[in-house]
Design a protein around this motif. Structure first.
Motif: not given
Length: 126
Positions: A1-10, A74-75
């Protein structure tokens, strides 16, 4: 199973999606402009953390969950669109999507990519 993590630019907005099945490239006016790769999932599979203000843009003219439109989030600091939420409450299987383009390239490459015609037919094209 894949876990996707992410973040905005800042880094003020981060997300974790516990089990994305695919990434979706939509060609509707909003998604083309955001350049997003959407990873859809049930609300209980996705966690959003915001350490700053958010910008919420509602597109009620878009078909979306329960035809109530979508709220693109959006941030407010860096302007990156991190996810969308349903604009109206949903039924038995509420869902949302995070912007998988903000995840690590190796995780993106491990997920199938589907193309969705959000401009015309509201169907997958592949």
């Amino acid at each position: 199973m894949i876990t996707l993590t992410g973040a905005c630019l800042c880094g003020a907005v981060t997300f974790t999606h516990a089990a994305p099945e695919k990434l979706v490239r939509c060609n509707c006016a909003a998604c083309r402009r955001y350049g997003a790769l959407w990873a859809h999932g049930p609300l209980d599979a996705i966690r959003i953390r915001a350490d700053g203000p958010l910008i919420r843009y509602t597109r009620a003219d878009l078909d979306g969950p329960e035809d109530g439109g979508l709220v693109f989030v959006s941030c407010a600091t860096c302007g990156v669109t991190t996810h969308w939420e349903p604009a109206t409450p949903q039924g038995d299987a509420p869902y949302m999507a995070v912007n998988g383009a903000l995840g690590e390239p190796d995780v993106q490459a491990a997920l199938p990519l589907r193309h969705f015609d959000g401009a015309e037919s509201w169907t997958f094209t592949d």
